[in-house]
Scaffold this motif. Structure first.
Motif, short mmCIF file in Angstrom:
data_model
loop_
_atom_site.label_atom_id
_atom_site.label_comp_id
_atom_site.label_asym_id
_atom_site.label_seq_id
_atom_site.Cartn_x
_atom_site.Cartn_y
_atom_site.Cartn_z
N UNK A 74 17.88 119.83 -24.70
CA UNK A 74 17.34 120.86 -23.80
C UNK A 74 17.93 120.79 -22.40
N UNK A 75 18.15 119.58 -21.88
CA UNK A 75 18.78 119.43 -20.56
C UNK A 75 20.22 119.91 -20.60
N UNK A 76 20.97 119.49 -21.62
CA UNK A 76 22.37 119.89 -21.74
C UNK A 76 22.49 121.40 -21.89
N UNK A 77 21.64 121.97 -22.72
CA UNK A 77 21.65 123.41 -22.94
C UNK A 77 21.43 124.19 -21.64
N UNK A 78 20.54 123.67 -20.80
CA UNK A 78 20.28 124.33 -19.52
C UNK A 78 21.51 124.30 -18.63
#
Length: 202
Positions: A61-65
């Motif tokens: 989720x962090x990387x996707x953001x």
């Protein structure tokens, strides 16, 4: 314009990360730059199921953001056995084309010897079909990487020439980022009828 640099060696303290750090430190065009060294994150193995991305230990989720906020990407891979990094390919499989479509990507191959062309060819051929990233015409192959782009002063004509080539390639990436930003805006404002039927490349 926001730039995301993704380095994908599966080992910490790698030459790929060194190249990424050089690109980060010597950015002349983008207002904001971030660097993701993928091996430092808990990236699940993509199995085709969307819930895999949000497993308890996953940092996706962090990387996707980070990917979603970027206007352009630099994808850095070591050459291992003539191939791009499995970690980079896993990352690209996980990318949602809602976050990546019509964003420019500069491809960078890092090698300790004199090869390095095969990962670029591999990524151009089969890594961008469904995420719809747009590889720029220019790419970079950082050969004999241990000898170049180090913290100390320029050590050779080849090192100097490579740094100048990097300046040109990142400048052009910025130009593509500005141009494709307007395309993404138009695409969002006036979507093609039934465009979701064409979410995947042929």
């Amino acid at each position: 314009m926001k730039l995301l640099i993704v380095s994908s060696s599966q080992r910490e303290g790698s030459q790929s990360a060194k190249v990424a750090q050089y690109l980060y430190d010597n950015n002349k065009d983008f207002n904001e730059v971030s660097h993701l060294e993928l091996c430092r994150y808990a990236l699940p193995f993509w199995d085709g199921e969307s819930q895999t991305k949000s497993q308890d230990s996953s940092t996706w989720p962090f990387i996707s953001q980070q990917v979603k906020q970027a206007d352009a990407l630099i994808l850095i891979t070591p050459e291992w056995g003539g191939m791009a990094s499995p970690l980079l390919k896993n990352f690209l499989l996980m990318c949602d084309n809602q976050d990546t479509a019509h964003k420019p990507a500069l491809l960078v191959s890092v090698v300790s010897g004199i090869s390095g062309a095969y990962p670029i060819a591999e990524l151009r051929m089969n890594a961008l079909k469904n995420n719809k990233l747009v590889a720029t015409p220019d790419h970079l192959i950082i050969r004999n990487v241990i000898e170049v782009l180090n913290a100390q002063a320029i050590t050779s004509e080849r090192d100097k020439s490579l740094r100048e080539r990097i300046d040109y390639s990142t400048h052009m990436l910025h130009q593509y980022a500005k141009a494709l930003f307007s395309i993404r805006q138009q695409h969002s404002a006036t979507p093609f009828p039934k465009q979701q039927e064409y979410a995947y490349g042929m």
